[in-house]
Design an enzyme around this catalytic site. Structure first.
Site, mmCIF file in Angstrom:
data_model
loop_
_atom_site.group_PDB
_atom_site.id
_atom_site.type_symbol
_atom_site.label_atom_id
_atom_site.label_comp_id
_atom_site.label_asym_id
_atom_site.label_seq_id
_atom_site.Cartn_x
_atom_site.Cartn_y
_atom_site.Cartn_z
ATOM 1 N N LYS A 191 4.547 91.011 -8.861
ATOM 2 C CA LYS A 191 5.571 89.977 -8.976
ATOM 3 C C LYS A 191 5.149 88.974 -10.050
ATOM 4 O O LYS A 191 4.290 88.141 -9.851
ATOM 5 C CB LYS A 191 5.785 89.224 -7.661
ATOM 6 C CG LYS A 191 7.081 88.420 -7.733
ATOM 7 C CD LYS A 191 7.098 87.150 -6.924
ATOM 8 C CE LYS A 191 6.605 85.925 -7.582
ATOM 9 N NZ LYS A 191 7.323 85.460 -8.778
ATOM 10 N N GLU A 267 -7.074 83.508 -7.046
ATOM 11 C CA GLU A 267 -7.618 82.840 -8.242
ATOM 12 C C GLU A 267 -6.746 81.624 -8.459
ATOM 13 O O GLU A 267 -5.576 81.755 -8.810
ATOM 14 C CB GLU A 267 -7.518 83.745 -9.480
ATOM 15 C CG GLU A 267 -8.268 85.053 -9.392
ATOM 16 C CD GLU A 267 -9.755 84.894 -9.598
ATOM 17 O OE1 GLU A 267 -10.200 83.777 -9.940
ATOM 18 O OE2 GLU A 267 -10.476 85.872 -9.381
ATOM 19 N N CYS A 302 -6.439 77.889 -16.743
ATOM 20 C CA CYS A 302 -7.072 77.478 -15.486
ATOM 21 C C CYS A 302 -8.467 76.912 -15.739
ATOM 22 O O CYS A 302 -8.921 76.033 -15.016
ATOM 23 C CB CYS A 302 -7.139 78.662 -14.531
ATOM 24 S SG CYS A 302 -7.874 80.118 -15.266
#
Ligand code: NAD
Length: 497
Positions: A191, A267, A302
């Site tokens: 997804k 994560e 990130c």
């Protein structure tokens, strides 16, 4: 650098045919509901196409299909050498289609075309081939049993994997999951983020072309609160693997607890400290790294080095060097091969970033670079790389993940204080330390509560080392052989001899 010019890319963008349907059991298909949502390019606000808006009904179909494919053994029981060869073909097809995939990625989420072409697509292909290459070189174990027993310790694929990924490196994050998930024999439902579904949809057809049997890789575009939630709560999904925000990561753990206790591997976010000691070996290199650590990929990383911790004795000398280095990072049209900072992913994210800049001002931090939206006339979402000096670690801009090009500069007086500030965050994804004192480098690296620590560089690493977070940056690891733990169950078989 690519020989294609901005005009060439713009022409290709005009000619591009966008596929927006879901991919199920080897075919593109509309959502069961027939609903779609609009895919808008942050480059110029243009409508790229309509995307299937999948929901729980599509999740049910996909899971049922993925389960049947898994149970059939057509992929899950294929000899590892054959899966290896197929994964390598899949990776090659990504490389053959590099320009098309790079263009989709750039139009969809705004990153510079040179980054899409030379970082994202090769990184994604490498994740597929590296995992495929490894799969016929991993051996199981025989336990240290008594003479009349044989104890086999084997790994089996978990079954049906739901992979939910973000928009900042859409293709690469997807392939960090697909590489080990597919190589170990699972069936996957991918997804992508509703903000960046295009490359995920495209590579599903390439998987079939590579020889991955239909039903093994399915792609369901749609919103998190519809199809994402449905996968999270599904009783026949064995494992969820996720990259995204800490907020949604926590939600997935709740879904797992409320349903079938599926394995959940996360994560999540980061607020990474980049610590520059007075004895850094090369202050110019440190300054250039500090600039790229916050400006690369528009700061939508990130592991962005969003907190720059500088030893007070060098701050007056070092900060102007960082400000100067940041001038090399200017937002421009992402289809221009010379552009190194593109558009933020959408208006919502741009407004979030601008509101953090506002909060820096109102909390009393001092703006020393950037701070504004620019290129508004393009219809795109561009924000200048920004630096705040005089930040205290308690301020909102130092505590919360901004996910945009906004750097907080914090002064410290001792190694102990630097470590205390560095660790004073809910996150623990990455950190860097600059010093030429080898003991100080090691001791600081050990004290930092982070999954990756870089010394005298920012953001090193490849497929050979695990990547993931401590604390609320997540659990489990992507990349390296450690990633295989997420996609396999360990089985002990005792044979009486
Ligand atoms: P996000 O958490 O908003 O969304 C990530 C994915 O989760 C999307 O596909 C989204 O549709 C889906 N989702 C949203 N709500 C959901 C729900 N209720 N149920 C199931 N799925 C749902 O994150 P984002 O804004 O797409 O990405 C940015 C975040 O990703 C940042 O926090 C960043 O730090 C993180 N990130 C982490 C890493 C890492 O490896 N640690 C790498 C890249 C990005």
């Amino acid at each position: 650098m690519t020989t294609l010019t901005r005009a060439d890319w713009e022409q290709r963008a005009r000619d591009l045919k966008i596929e927006g349907r879901a991919f199920l059991n080897g075919e593109y298909t509309d959502a069961v509901s027939g609903e779609t949502f609009e895919c808008i390019s942050p480059v110029d606000g243009r409508l790229l196409g309509k995307i299937a808006s999948c929901d729980a009904a599509d999740a049910d179909r996909a899971v049922e299909n993925a389960r049947a494919t898994f149970n059939s053994g057509v992929w899950s029981r294929l000899a590892p050498t054959k899966r290896k060869a197929t994964m390598i073909r899949f990776a090659s097809l990504l490389k053959q289609h590099a320009e098309e995939l790079a263009l989709l990625e750039t139009l969809d989420m705004g990153k510079p075309i040179s980054d899409s072409l030379y970082i994202d697509v090769p990184g994604a292909a490498q994740a597929l081939s590296w995992s495929g290459e490894a799969i016929d070189k991993i051996y199981d174990e025989v336990a240290a049993t008594p003479h009349d027993q044989l104890g086999l310790v084997t790994r089996e694929p978990v079954g049906v994997v739901g992979a939910i990924v973000p928009w900042n490196f859409p293709l690469m994050m997807a392939c960090w999951k697909l590489g080990p998930a597919l190589s170990t024999g699972n069936s996957v439902i991918l997804k992508p983020s509703e903000k960046s579904p295009l490359t995920a949809i495209r590579i599903a057809a390439l998987a079939i072309e590579a020889g991955i049997p239909k039903g093994v890789l399915n792609v369901l575009p749609g919103y998190g609160h519809t199809v994402g939630k449905a996968l999270g709560l599904h009783n026949d999904v064995d494992t969820l693997v996720f990259t995204g925000s800490t907020k949604i990561a926590k939600q997935l753990m709740v879904y797992a607890g409320e349903s079938n206790m599926k394995r959940v591997w996360l994560e999540a976010g980061g607020k990474s400290p980049n610590i520059v000691f007075a004895d850094a070996p090369d202050l110019q290199a440190a300054a250039e790294s500090a600039a790229s650590a916050i400006a690369f990929n528009q700061g939508e990383v990130c592991t962005a080095g969003s907190r720059l911790l500088v030893e007070r004795s060098i701050k007056d000398k070092f900060l102007p060097m960082v400000i100067e280095a940041l001038k090399a990072w200017r937002p421009g049209n992402p289809l221009d091969p010379a552009t190194n900072v593109g558009a933020l992913v959408d208006t919502q994210q741009m407004n979030t970033v601008l509101s953090y800049i506002e909060s820096g001002h109102s909390d009393g931090a001092k703006l020393v670079a950037g701070g504004k939206r620019i290129l508004q006339e393009t219809g795109g979402t561009y924000v200048e790389p920004t630096i705040f000096d005089g930040v205290s670690n308690a301020m909102k801009i130092a505590q919360e993940e901004i996910f945009g090009p906004v750097l907080s500069v914090i002064a410290f007086d001792s190694a102990e204080e630097a470590i205390q500030i560095a660790n004073d965050t809910p996150y623990g994804l990455a950190a860097a330390v600059w010093t030429q004192d080898i003991s100080k480098a090691h001791l600081t690296a050990k004290a930092l509560r982070a999954g990756s620590v870089w010394v005298n560089q920012y953001d090193g690493g490849d497929m050979t080392a695990p990547f993931g977070g401590f604390k609320q940056s997540g659990n489990g690891r992507d990349k390296s052989l450690h990633a295989f733990d997420k996609y396999t169950e360990l089985k002990a078989t005792w044979i009486k001899l």
